[in-house]
Design an enzyme around this catalytic site. Structure first.
Site, PDB file in Angstrom:
ATOM      1  N   ASP A  33       0.817  -1.229   0.000  1.00 56.37           N
ATOM      2  CA  ASP A  33       0.000   0.000   0.000  1.00 56.37           C
ATOM      3  C   ASP A  33       0.844   1.270   0.000  1.00 56.37           C
ATOM      4  OD1 ASP A  33       1.029  -0.020   2.514  1.00 56.37           O
ATOM      5  OD2 ASP A  33      -0.890   0.026   3.583  1.00 56.37           O
ATOM      6  N   HIS A 122      19.101  25.977   7.296  1.00 55.31           N
ATOM      7  CA  HIS A 122      18.737  27.272   6.713  1.00 55.31           C
ATOM      8  C   HIS A 122      18.749  28.407   7.735  1.00 55.31           C
ATOM      9  CE1 HIS A 122      17.115  30.106   3.958  1.00 55.31           C
ATOM     10  NE2 HIS A 122      16.134  30.380   4.793  1.00 55.31           N
ATOM     11  N   LYS A 184      21.496  44.360  -4.603  1.00 57.01           N
ATOM     12  CA  LYS A 184      20.422  44.804  -5.491  1.00 57.01           C
ATOM     13  C   LYS A 184      20.322  46.332  -5.414  1.00 57.01           C
ATOM     14  CE  LYS A 184      16.730  41.954  -5.682  1.00 57.01           C
ATOM     15  NZ  LYS A 184      15.483  41.343  -5.202  1.00 57.01           N
TER      16      LYS A 184
END
Ligand code: R5P
Length: 284
Positions: A33, A122, A184
């Protein structure tokens, strides 16, 4: 005794080799299963080091199954790649802190005196959800040593954003070379440009360093930016090669020279091992 979980069999074998300890024989299969079947076939030792990365839900289930086998024993649990660690904040009402849920589930099986180790998780704050001693190991120096073996021209290590600059700094310090990060700059409501903050990468070999490559979007963009800034060759270094879907294709199309990652996840590009880093941490 070292237990190499289903997703960390090779790494488990490598840690056992470094420590000259037994590597347990385990069986990992599925019932008809689809449910996972897990069995530790070797006789259990007094000291257990269980190594299992959790990139998928199935890996988490199998980790919990293994932890259940060792219930009642003090163990060192090593989760080199800790899945769900990026889901550590709530953005909308009703969302779980999935990173916390994973930590709490593992923690429930751990006896007093057990220890947890992750590799470049992280966000280290996830470890605060464990009741036991939890340590994040840093593979930046392992990647740096590999970069040091490459014949690079006037190299510089660059992280794709300010958040990952710590890794670049550690690796660059070990190699005695420059490091920087991509910054940026917004020129107008619609116009944004990115470039190395301090260093002119033109004519130089660049190694972009980040904790993980998942979809490859971050790295592909960083490669393009550095190439348009005149970088000579662009290499990627990363601890965790998650590499979902067509990530490798994106990186190749962006013009990557080569990809160096560790075996926290066992992929074709996992050419650097964190076995020694883990072995030193768990060595009695
Ligand atoms: C972000 O905080 C991480 O350090 C990585 O930059 C990111 O997770 C990489 O994801 P992707 O490969 O999907 O751009």
């Amino acid at each position: 005794m070292i237990i190499g979980g289903p997703s960390s069999q090779l790494l488990g074998g490598r840690v056992a080799k470094v420590l000259k300890e037994d590597l347990a024989l385990c069986e990992y299969s599925s019932f008809p299963d689809g449910e996972s079947y897990t069995q530790v076939c070797s006789d259990l030792d007094d000291r257990i080091v269980l190594i299992q990365s959790t990139p998928s839900d199935r890996d988490i289930i199998q980790l919990l199954q293994l932890l259940d086998v060792f219930r009642g024993r003090r163990i060192d649990l090593v989760v080199p790649y800790f899945g769900y660690a990026r889901q550590d904040k709530q953005f909308k009402p009703g969302e779980p802190l999935s990173a916390r849920a994973m930590a709490v589930a593992m923690d429930a099986f751990l006896e007093e005196g057990s220890r947890i180790f992750t590799v470049n998780i992280h966000d280290r704050s996830v470890l605060n959800n464990f009741r036991h001693e939890a340590t994040d190991l840093d593979a930046a120096s392992v990647l740096a040593d590999e970069i040091g073996k490459m014949k690079l021209d006037h190299p510089v290590i660059i992280s794709p954003d300010k958040g990952a600059v710590r890794m670049a700094k550690v690796a660059a310090a070990r190699l005695g070379i420059d490091y920087d990060y991509l910054e940026k700059t917004r020129h107008s409501g619609t116009e944004v440009s990115m470039a190395p903050k301090e260093i002119d990468a033109s004519g130089r070999d660049v190694v972009i360093l980040d904790d993980m490559i998942a979809t490859g979007g971050t790295m592909a963009q960083a490669i393009s930016i550095l190439k348009s800034n005149g970088a000579k060759r662009v290499y990627l270094g990363s601890v965790h090669p998650v590499l979902t879907g067509n990530a490798v294709l994106k990186l190749c199309r962006a013009g990557v020279e080569s990809i160096i990652t560790t075996d926290t996840l066992e992929k074709a590009v996992s050419t650097v091992s964190v076995a020694r880093l883990i072995a030193e941490a768990v060595r009695p």
